[in-house]
Write a protein that holds these residues in place. Structure first.
Motif, PDB file in Angstrom:
ATOM      1  N   ASP A  13       0.892  -1.066   0.012  1.00 25.66           N
ATOM      2  CA  ASP A  13       0.071   0.018   0.123  1.00 25.66           C
ATOM      3  C   ASP A  13       0.768   1.216  -0.016  1.00 25.66           C
ATOM      4  O   ASP A  13       0.282   2.453   0.089  1.00 25.66           O
ATOM      5  N   THR A  14       2.254   0.998   0.071  1.00 23.72           N
ATOM      6  CA  THR A  14       3.086   2.037   0.227  1.00 23.72           C
ATOM      7  C   THR A  14       2.868   2.967  -1.285  1.00 23.72           C
ATOM      8  O   THR A  14       3.236   2.379  -2.322  1.00 23.72           O
ATOM      9  N   ALA A  15       2.616   4.460  -1.081  1.00 22.97           N
ATOM     10  CA  ALA A  15       2.347   5.223  -2.325  1.00 22.97           C
ATOM     11  C   ALA A  15       2.206   6.658  -2.019  1.00 22.97           C
ATOM     12  O   ALA A  15       1.913   6.833  -0.898  1.00 22.97           O
ATOM     13  N   VAL A  16       2.101   7.196  -2.913  1.00 30.06           N
ATOM     14  CA  VAL A  16       1.561   8.748  -2.861  1.00 30.06           C
ATOM     15  C   VAL A  16       0.135   8.580  -3.122  1.00 30.06           C
ATOM     16  O   VAL A  16      -0.353   7.933  -4.180  1.00 30.06           O
ATOM     17  N   TYR A  17      -0.922   9.060  -2.206  1.00 30.78           N
ATOM     18  CA  TYR A  17      -2.263   8.838  -2.244  1.00 30.78           C
ATOM     19  C   TYR A  17      -2.766  10.392  -2.843  1.00 30.78           C
ATOM     20  O   TYR A  17      -2.461  11.322  -2.158  1.00 30.78           O
ATOM     21  N   TYR A  18      -3.335  10.491  -3.880  1.00 35.89           N
ATOM     22  CA  TYR A  18      -3.932  11.431  -4.618  1.00 35.89           C
ATOM     23  C   TYR A  18      -5.811  11.670  -4.474  1.00 35.89           C
ATOM     24  O   TYR A  18      -5.938  10.461  -4.853  1.00 35.89           O
ATOM     25  N   CYS A  19      -5.994  12.564  -4.087  1.00 37.41           N
ATOM     26  CA  CYS A  19      -7.509  12.920  -4.325  1.00 37.41           C
ATOM     27  C   CYS A  19      -7.875  13.733  -5.626  1.00 37.41           C
ATOM     28  O   CYS A  19      -6.897  14.423  -5.994  1.00 37.41           O
ATOM     29  N   ALA A  20      -8.776  13.529  -5.929  1.00 40.93           N
ATOM     30  CA  ALA A  20      -9.328  14.016  -7.352  1.00 40.93           C
ATOM     31  C   ALA A  20     -10.675  14.219  -7.379  1.00 40.93           C
ATOM     32  O   ALA A  20     -11.476  13.681  -6.824  1.00 40.93           O
ATOM     33  N   ALA A  21     -11.033  15.200  -8.230  1.00 41.99           N
ATOM     34  CA  ALA A  21     -12.503  15.842  -8.442  1.00 41.99           C
ATOM     35  C   ALA A  21     -13.019  15.908 -10.048  1.00 41.99           C
ATOM     36  O   ALA A  21     -12.062  16.323 -10.438  1.00 41.99           O
ATOM     37  N   GLY A  22     -14.144  15.339 -10.302  1.00 45.74           N
ATOM     38  CA  GLY A  22     -14.429  15.676 -11.547  1.00 45.74           C
ATOM     39  C   GLY A  22     -15.155  17.045 -11.558  1.00 45.74           C
ATOM     40  O   GLY A  22     -15.856  17.521 -10.655  1.00 45.74           O
ATOM     41  N   ASN A  23     -15.082  17.789 -12.945  1.00 40.83           N
ATOM     42  CA  ASN A  23     -15.628  19.094 -13.021  1.00 40.83           C
ATOM     43  C   ASN A  23     -17.133  18.633 -13.001  1.00 40.83           C
ATOM     44  O   ASN A  23     -17.930  19.601 -12.418  1.00 40.83           O
ATOM     45  N   ASN A  24     -17.498  17.626 -13.302  1.00 39.87           N
ATOM     46  CA  ASN A  24     -19.117  17.391 -13.438  1.00 39.87           C
ATOM     47  C   ASN A  24     -19.085  15.830 -12.856  1.00 39.87           C
ATOM     48  O   ASN A  24     -17.891  15.362 -12.984  1.00 39.87           O
ATOM     49  N   ARG A  25     -20.679  15.580 -12.918  1.00 45.81           N
ATOM     50  CA  ARG A  25     -20.502  13.950 -12.244  1.00 45.81           C
ATOM     51  C   ARG A  25     -20.114  12.921 -13.688  1.00 45.81           C
ATOM     52  O   ARG A  25     -20.148  13.304 -14.902  1.00 45.81           O
ATOM     53  N   LEU A  26     -18.888  12.319 -13.223  1.00 44.50           N
ATOM     54  CA  LEU A  26     -18.401  11.401 -14.284  1.00 44.50           C
ATOM     55  C   LEU A  26     -19.447  10.111 -14.546  1.00 44.50           C
ATOM     56  O   LEU A  26     -20.072   9.569 -13.540  1.00 44.50           O
ATOM     57  N   ILE A  27     -19.179   9.786 -16.038  1.00 43.80           N
ATOM     58  CA  ILE A  27     -20.061   8.514 -16.214  1.00 43.80           C
ATOM     59  C   ILE A  27     -19.290   7.390 -15.705  1.00 43.80           C
ATOM     60  O   ILE A  27     -17.981   7.124 -15.438  1.00 43.80           O
ATOM     61  N   LEU A  28     -20.084   6.284 -15.162  1.00 40.59           N
ATOM     62  CA  LEU A  28     -19.227   5.076 -14.561  1.00 40.59           C
ATOM     63  C   LEU A  28     -18.104   4.500 -15.495  1.00 40.59           C
ATOM     64  O   LEU A  28     -17.240   4.229 -14.586  1.00 40.59           O
ATOM     65  N   SER A  29     -18.236   4.446 -16.527  1.00 38.75           N
ATOM     66  CA  SER A  29     -17.131   4.033 -17.391  1.00 38.75           C
ATOM     67  C   SER A  29     -15.804   4.762 -17.358  1.00 38.75           C
ATOM     68  O   SER A  29     -14.891   4.360 -17.845  1.00 38.75           O
ATOM     69  N   ALA A  30     -15.823   5.960 -16.635  1.00 35.77           N
ATOM     70  CA  ALA A  30     -14.689   7.015 -16.715  1.00 35.77           C
ATOM     71  C   ALA A  30     -14.198   6.969 -15.313  1.00 35.77           C
ATOM     72  O   ALA A  30     -13.179   7.564 -15.293  1.00 35.77           O
ATOM     73  N   ILE A  31     -14.768   6.473 -14.266  1.00 37.15           N
ATOM     74  CA  ILE A  31     -14.416   6.799 -12.926  1.00 37.15           C
ATOM     75  C   ILE A  31     -13.078   6.164 -12.526  1.00 37.15           C
ATOM     76  O   ILE A  31     -12.483   6.891 -11.591  1.00 37.15           O
ATOM     77  N   HIS A  32     -12.457   5.365 -13.544  1.00 28.90           N
ATOM     78  CA  HIS A  32     -11.188   4.804 -13.035  1.00 28.90           C
ATOM     79  C   HIS A  32     -10.182   5.547 -13.821  1.00 28.90           C
ATOM     80  O   HIS A  32      -8.937   5.202 -13.533  1.00 28.90           O
ATOM     81  N   ARG A  33     -10.366   6.427 -14.652  1.00 25.42           N
ATOM     82  CA  ARG A  33      -9.443   7.036 -15.578  1.00 25.42           C
ATOM     83  C   ARG A  33      -9.071   8.551 -15.122  1.00 25.42           C
ATOM     84  O   ARG A  33      -9.745   9.254 -14.782  1.00 25.42           O
ATOM     85  N   ALA A  34      -7.731   8.468 -14.681  1.00 26.29           N
ATOM     86  CA  ALA A  34      -7.033   9.806 -14.074  1.00 26.29           C
ATOM     87  C   ALA A  34      -7.522  10.914 -15.136  1.00 26.29           C
ATOM     88  O   ALA A  34      -7.809  12.010 -14.417  1.00 26.29           O
ATOM     89  N   GLY A  35      -7.517  10.715 -16.239  1.00 27.13           N
ATOM     90  CA  GLY A  35      -7.810  11.808 -17.231  1.00 27.13           C
ATOM     91  C   GLY A  35      -9.030  12.400 -17.250  1.00 27.13           C
ATOM     92  O   GLY A  35      -9.348  13.586 -17.641  1.00 27.13           O
ATOM     93  N   ALA A  36     -10.032  11.675 -16.523  1.00 33.99           N
ATOM     94  CA  ALA A  36     -11.463  12.299 -16.217  1.00 33.99           C
ATOM     95  C   ALA A  36     -11.613  13.228 -15.136  1.00 33.99           C
ATOM     96  O   ALA A  36     -12.689  13.671 -15.243  1.00 33.99           O
ATOM     97  N   TYR A  37     -10.684  13.287 -14.493  1.00 32.00           N
ATOM     98  CA  TYR A  37     -10.738  14.150 -13.373  1.00 32.00           C
ATOM     99  C   TYR A  37      -9.852  15.480 -13.773  1.00 32.00           C
ATOM    100  O   TYR A  37      -8.883  15.312 -13.705  1.00 32.00           O
TER     101      TYR A  37
END
Length: 124
Positions: free
Chosen positions: A87-111
């Motif tokens: 689990d050692t890692a840098v942990y980042y929080c992120a937010a989408g400009n709008n509500r994300l569709i489910l198919s996009a929630i795992h993509r960093a570029g969607a945030y």
């Protein structure tokens, strides 16, 4: 608009840790957590959608990681139980400009918005 992640630190395997992410400037419907271990790509961990209350997790963390929101405080938290050295890692929080569709929630570029990251180091 700013996201600030905090709560990381040094822990031992088996411990629990709670990370938090404070948002300022606006509220977000979709917020998520990612992590990046040394030498590895950024990995999606979890997403929470405020309007539905639904939570989503990567298979690798299901059962040990729990995401939550406090809409009154405009914060998101990640409870990590039974920490493991991987689990050692840098942990980042992120937010989408709008509500994300489910198919996009795992993509960093969607945030659109990202916190600076908080380091979690787990010793065996």
């Amino acid at each position: 608009v700013q996201l600030q992640a905090y709560g990381g630190g040094l822990a031992q395997a088996g411990d629990s840790l709670r990370l938090s992410c404070a948002a300022s400037g606006r509220t977000f419907d979709t917020m998520g957590w990612f992590r990046q271990a040394p030498g590895k790509d950024r990995e999606w961990i979890s997403t929470i959608i405020s309007s539905t209350g639904r939570t989503y997790y990567a298979d690798s963390v299901k059962g040990r990681f729990f995401v939550s929101r406090d809409n009154a405080k405009n914060t998101m938290s990640l409870q990590i139980d039974v920490l493991r050295p991987d689990d050692t890692a840098v942990y980042y929080c992120a937010a989408g400009n709008n509500r994300l569709i489910l198919s996009a929630i795992h993509r960093a570029g969607a945030y659109m918005y990202w916190g600076q990251g908080t380091l979690v180091t787990v010793s065996s």
